[in-house]
Write a protein that holds these residues in place. Sequence first.
Motif, PDB file in Angstrom:
ATOM      1  N   ARG A 283       0.770  -1.236   0.002  1.00 28.88           N
ATOM      2  CA  ARG A 283      -0.037  -0.088  -0.062  1.00 28.88           C
ATOM      3  C   ARG A 283       0.982   1.292   0.087  1.00 28.88           C
ATOM      4  N   SER A 284       0.181   2.331  -0.341  1.00 31.09           N
ATOM      5  CA  SER A 284       0.715   3.540  -0.176  1.00 31.09           C
ATOM      6  C   SER A 284       1.514   4.014   0.991  1.00 31.09           C
TER       7      SER A 284
ATOM      8  N   GLN B 253       4.115   2.413   2.223  1.00 36.82           N
ATOM      9  CA  GLN B 253       4.671   1.132   2.770  1.00 36.82           C
ATOM     10  C   GLN B 253       6.023   0.963   2.140  1.00 36.82           C
TER      11      GLN B 253
ATOM     12  N   ARG C  34       2.246   0.747  -9.681  1.00 41.77           N
ATOM     13  CA  ARG C  34       2.024   1.971  -9.493  1.00 41.77           C
ATOM     14  C   ARG C  34       2.922   2.578  -8.867  1.00 41.77           C
TER      15      ARG C  34
ATOM     16  N   ARG D  58      -6.240   7.784  -2.432  1.00 38.77           N
ATOM     17  CA  ARG D  58      -4.926   7.746  -2.157  1.00 38.77           C
ATOM     18  C   ARG D  58      -4.603   7.444  -0.373  1.00 38.77           C
TER      19      ARG D  58
ATOM     20  N   ASP E 193      -5.682   4.082   0.690  1.00 39.19           N
ATOM     21  CA  ASP E 193      -4.599   3.132   0.364  1.00 39.19           C
ATOM     22  C   ASP E 193      -3.423   3.056   1.626  1.00 39.19           C
ATOM     23  N   ARG E 194      -3.156   4.420   1.938  1.00 45.97           N
ATOM     24  CA  ARG E 194      -1.984   4.752   2.806  1.00 45.97           C
ATOM     25  C   ARG E 194      -2.557   3.995   4.010  1.00 45.97           C
TER      26      ARG E 194
ATOM     27  N   LEU F 250      -4.728   1.713   4.713  1.00 45.54           N
ATOM     28  CA  LEU F 250      -4.828   0.337   4.456  1.00 45.54           C
ATOM     29  C   LEU F 250      -3.262  -0.481   4.704  1.00 45.54           C
ATOM     30  N   GLY F 251      -2.390   0.407   4.481  1.00 44.55           N
ATOM     31  CA  GLY F 251      -0.824  -0.071   4.451  1.00 44.55           C
ATOM     32  C   GLY F 251      -0.777   0.010   6.220  1.00 44.55           C
ATOM     33  N   ILE F 252      -1.270   1.030   6.702  1.00 38.45           N
ATOM     34  CA  ILE F 252      -1.062   1.170   8.401  1.00 38.45           C
ATOM     35  C   ILE F 252      -1.722   0.030   9.067  1.00 38.45           C
TER      36      ILE F 252
ATOM     37  N   SER G 176      -2.322  -2.944   7.932  1.00 37.19           N
ATOM     38  CA  SER G 176      -1.834  -4.171   7.600  1.00 37.19           C
ATOM     39  C   SER G 176      -0.419  -4.203   8.450  1.00 37.19           C
ATOM     40  N   SER G 177      -0.002  -3.260   8.941  1.00 39.91           N
ATOM     41  CA  SER G 177       1.323  -3.219   9.574  1.00 39.91           C
ATOM     42  C   SER G 177       1.473  -2.549  10.929  1.00 39.91           C
TER      43      SER G 177
ATOM     44  N   GLU H  11     -10.727  -5.907   6.274  1.00 39.94           N
ATOM     45  CA  GLU H  11     -10.821  -4.461   5.587  1.00 39.94           C
ATOM     46  C   GLU H  11     -12.152  -4.440   4.583  1.00 39.94           C
TER      47      GLU H  11
ATOM     48  N   ILE I  19      -7.532   0.415  -7.711  1.00 36.67           N
ATOM     49  CA  ILE I  19      -6.388   0.762  -6.746  1.00 36.67           C
ATOM     50  C   ILE I  19      -6.489   0.017  -5.411  1.00 36.67           C
ATOM     51  N   LEU I  20      -7.626  -0.045  -4.752  1.00 37.53           N
ATOM     52  CA  LEU I  20      -8.114  -0.404  -3.468  1.00 37.53           C
ATOM     53  C   LEU I  20      -8.082  -1.978  -3.351  1.00 37.53           C
TER      54      LEU I  20
END
Lengths: 255, 270
Positions: free
Chosen positions: A158-159, A161, A194, B150, B153-154, B156-158, B160-161, B175, B201-202
Amino acid sequence: MPNNLPVLEFKSSTFFAPILILFNNDIVGIEEALEKKVKLAPEFFKDSPLIIDLSEINKHSKEIDFVQITQLLRRVGFFPVGIRGGNEQQNQQARELFIPIDTVRELTNLIITDEKNKPEVAQKSDSQAMPATKQEAIHAIPPRPVYVAATLITQPVRSGQRIYASGDLVVMSQVSAGAEIMAEGNIHVYNTLRGRALAGVHGNTAARIFCFDMQAELISIAGDYKTSEDLNKQTYRNPVQIYLQNHALIITEIV
Amino acid sequence: MARIIVVTSGKGGVGKTTTSAAIAMGLAKKGHKTAVIDFDVGLRNLDLILGCERRVVYDFINVINGEASLNQALIRDKNCNLLYILPASQTRDKEALTQEGVGKVLDELSKDFEYIVCDSPAGIEKGANLALYFADDAFVVTNPEISSVRDSDRMLGILSSKSRRAERGEEPIKEYLLLTRYDPDRVKNGEMLSLDDVQEILSLQLLGIIPESKSVLTASNAGVPVILDEKSEAGQAYADIVSRYLGEDRPHRFIESKKGFFSKLFGGKK
């Protein structure tokens, strides 16, 4: 060595195999230690060829049954394909098991010098387990092959990361805009790319980037980079590979 | 054990609080004892949307600091007696939140609630991070425009981590995508991202689309969660979302423009 026989051909090649150095003749202890090691990386050790080094054992004149050791190794999942540093009796046992004997090494081995089997050719046996030039292989081993496992990512990147791989990087899912993937080796993205992809970050100019759907913000190999603005519209959204040629990034479509 | 839901987005103004209020109310209406917590310390809003601002005595921070008990701080909703609100503190800031304190409050709530809805503040700072840290499920609220996508998406990264589940190596947070303020006509005209654009994108499991609707603002100002406005499309959309979340099979609506035969009859009213 040109060989015009139509049925087969001999070729020289190098073959990597780990060497198992035994320090002790305690079969139970060896088995335990082996299983422990295998558990750490089962995939790595599974069906791995192996050369058994008995020089340490024989240095201390410890008794060990080579047949027993071979059986044990096969049980744990290895393929013993060679013996070195063995004494007369062990070498004989190996021969009976069709396991080739490495003799070249013994010439430099100061301890075991009383053997008569020095000129013996390693690939004398019928064993099919090892390709032709075994001696070469064993000589290639001491500077151990630096094998860095590829990093596999199956979750979307994801964006924001960042992913760093010390070897190759394989990404099965999408890499979002604003994400950054880096590898000292090659980068493979079997999905949409991307974000930013940087291969050969430690200067490996032979590294390449492969991706299934090219929409990257930035690509770089060994420090040479291009941003999406400079990327060819023709390759946009196509499966491509990217490599370095005379400090120029070449992007070509993969058909 | 309660199921902890975080309503998050990264970007502000996309409808997190509206969504939190609506789904918390929806879950309670379906007979599940639900608590909804406002994590937006310093910018308390949830109480307004739920129309209980005049009954706030103690807040989340008071409970974390041990100045009030949970029972003192929880406000029971007037419309549904299975819904409780834990308001944010208006006089403090996000630094007053601690992971330990939030964990303790959630643990205590878990004992007798079925669902806990955490209304995350915008941004990716402490408040947002703590709102998602303990979550089991995440409702990612996204508007059909690129900056919102965007930011989601950011987020979602957080998710998952940086969540507890990620840190412990447990099964990851589930999610879901909630696409809000969707206007099929503008999508058709190319003025707005389509569902497909967003999903490209998502690529998330879509829980529902909430169409752009005047009733949302009206409901907010009236302090009544929009889900209680059963006539409005937004209200129905949220009801669908709650049902889908609970495992019911509801076909997605509001993706296509209704213009055509019906628009002639109703004049495209929303």
